[in-house]
Scaffold this motif. Structure first.
Motif, mmCIF file in Angstrom:
data_model
loop_
_atom_site.group_PDB
_atom_site.id
_atom_site.type_symbol
_atom_site.label_atom_id
_atom_site.label_comp_id
_atom_site.label_asym_id
_atom_site.label_seq_id
_atom_site.Cartn_x
_atom_site.Cartn_y
_atom_site.Cartn_z
ATOM 1 N N TRP A 79 -6.399 -19.680 -16.189
ATOM 2 C CA TRP A 79 -5.104 -20.328 -16.359
ATOM 3 C C TRP A 79 -5.044 -21.571 -15.470
ATOM 4 C CZ3 TRP A 79 -5.848 -15.169 -15.600
ATOM 5 C CH2 TRP A 79 -5.411 -14.283 -16.590
ATOM 6 N N SER A 80 -4.418 -22.617 -15.968
ATOM 7 C CA SER A 80 -4.252 -23.848 -15.213
ATOM 8 C C SER A 80 -2.771 -24.229 -15.236
ATOM 9 C CB SER A 80 -5.092 -24.978 -15.814
ATOM 10 O OG SER A 80 -4.781 -26.216 -15.222
ATOM 11 N N ARG A 81 -2.269 -24.686 -14.115
ATOM 12 C CA ARG A 81 -0.846 -25.066 -14.075
ATOM 13 C C ARG A 81 -0.566 -26.225 -15.025
ATOM 14 N NH1 ARG A 81 3.322 -24.098 -10.537
ATOM 15 N NH2 ARG A 81 1.961 -23.135 -8.962
ATOM 16 N N TRP B 114 1.903 -20.595 -16.826
ATOM 17 C CA TRP B 114 0.782 -21.528 -16.772
ATOM 18 C C TRP B 114 0.124 -21.612 -18.146
ATOM 19 C CZ3 TRP B 114 -2.427 -21.537 -11.647
ATOM 20 C CH2 TRP B 114 -1.557 -21.569 -10.541
ATOM 21 N N ARG C 64 -7.350 -17.603 -7.037
ATOM 22 C CA ARG C 64 -6.160 -18.372 -7.385
ATOM 23 C C ARG C 64 -5.887 -19.450 -6.353
ATOM 24 N NH1 ARG C 64 -0.778 -19.179 -6.581
ATOM 25 N NH2 ARG C 64 0.672 -19.080 -8.360
ATOM 26 N N GLU D 275 2.745 -13.335 -13.067
ATOM 27 C CA GLU D 275 3.155 -14.540 -12.348
ATOM 28 C C GLU D 275 2.604 -15.806 -13.006
ATOM 29 O OE1 GLU D 275 3.401 -15.280 -7.673
ATOM 30 O OE2 GLU D 275 1.344 -15.439 -8.405
ATOM 31 N N LEU D 276 1.451 -15.681 -13.666
ATOM 32 C CA LEU D 276 0.798 -16.832 -14.296
ATOM 33 C C LEU D 276 1.269 -17.074 -15.728
ATOM 34 C CD1 LEU D 276 -2.819 -15.992 -13.089
ATOM 35 C CD2 LEU D 276 -1.349 -17.822 -12.190
ATOM 36 N N TYR D 277 2.273 -16.350 -16.164
ATOM 37 C CA TYR D 277 2.700 -16.406 -17.552
ATOM 38 C C TYR D 277 3.114 -17.820 -17.971
ATOM 39 C CZ TYR D 277 5.450 -15.432 -21.747
ATOM 40 O OH TYR D 277 5.956 -15.428 -23.014
ATOM 41 N N ALA E 295 -6.186 -20.459 -11.709
ATOM 42 C CA ALA E 295 -6.413 -19.029 -11.477
ATOM 43 C C ALA E 295 -7.490 -18.534 -12.436
ATOM 44 C CB ALA E 295 -5.124 -18.232 -11.679
ATOM 45 N N TRP F 144 -10.273 -11.574 -8.888
ATOM 46 C CA TRP F 144 -9.318 -12.660 -9.091
ATOM 47 C C TRP F 144 -9.518 -13.736 -8.035
ATOM 48 C CZ3 TRP F 144 -5.378 -13.080 -12.788
ATOM 49 C CH2 TRP F 144 -5.126 -11.936 -13.569
#
Length: 228
Positions: free
Chosen positions: A222-224, A154, A197, A150-152, A202, A195
């Protein structure tokens, strides 16, 4: 699993619906008919707990395949990968200090570890030594994969562990401040792989897949918007 995803979050169910396939199980010897080595190396008939857990794994997960999208940053370079996971049993069975473990294919990548399921439900690995816990259950593993996928889109933020068996031992004080402000993701977390988020950030913290004691800690962030 694809037909009956009970116990999985909506995120994981959506992930499996998009990425998951189920292949027919390859011919194999049923656990009931196996001779397995006990802790002394003596061959014995497969005990009931091993038979039940191994056949339950085959019934629920056998033949499952999916690809996990993953992004990490090495220096200034973003690295995007697609890793296939294959949930088929292998023949190897081990007597552990308590209970038993049995091998399955796991991640289809060159790796120094092999993938195990314990009769108490945990997912773990071994590099030839003891069972190393990774997740409390296979469901937790799938939840973590769904979250990583799902974070791919980001932006991965350094420092970032490239592989679970070569973690970057993280002791950054700023990391504690970030974690304190983030909600945990309990369905994907356990004592060895955790985890957090929010809508913008995240973080994954995990114990390395190595027999070194204490096990080193790896981090993936990970950051948006690419900032923390």
């Amino acid at each position: 699993m694809l037909d009956n995803p009970d116990g999985l979050s909506t995120r994981a169910q959506v992930f499996l619906c998009r990425a998951g396939t189920r292949q027919p199980e390859q011919p194999r010897l049923l656990t009931d008919f196996m001779q397995v080595p006990d802790r002394s190396g003596r061959l014995i008939a497969a005990p009931l707990e091993l038979t039940v857990r191994r056949e339950d794994f085959a019934a629920r997960f056998g033949g499952l395949r999916y690809d996990v999208r993953r992004s990490v940053r090495i220096g200034d370079e973003r690295l995007d990968t697609l890793r296939r996971w294959q949930f088929d049993l292998l023949d190897m069975v081990r007597a552990e200090r308590t209970g038993w473990s049995f091998a399955w294919y796991g991640e289809r990548v060159s790796s120094p570890v092999f993938y195990l399921a314990h009769t108490d439900g945990r997912f773990g690995v071994s590099s030839g030594g003891p069972f190393l816990e990774v997740c409390p259950s296979i469901n937790h593993l799938i939840e973590g994969h769904a979250l990583m996928d799902e974070l791919y889109d980001w932006e991965p933020v350094p420092p970032s562990s490239l592989e679970a068996w070569v973690p970057n031992d993280m002791t950054n004080a700023h990391l504690g401040e970030l974690l304190a402000a983030l909600p945990p993701v309990p369905e994907a977390s356990g004592p060895c792989d955790r985890w957090w988020r929010s809508d913008e950030l995240a973080i994954r913290l995990f114990q390395g897949w190595t027999g070194s004691q204490p096990r080193p800690t790896g981090v993936m962030i990970w950051s948006r918007n690419g900032q923390i």
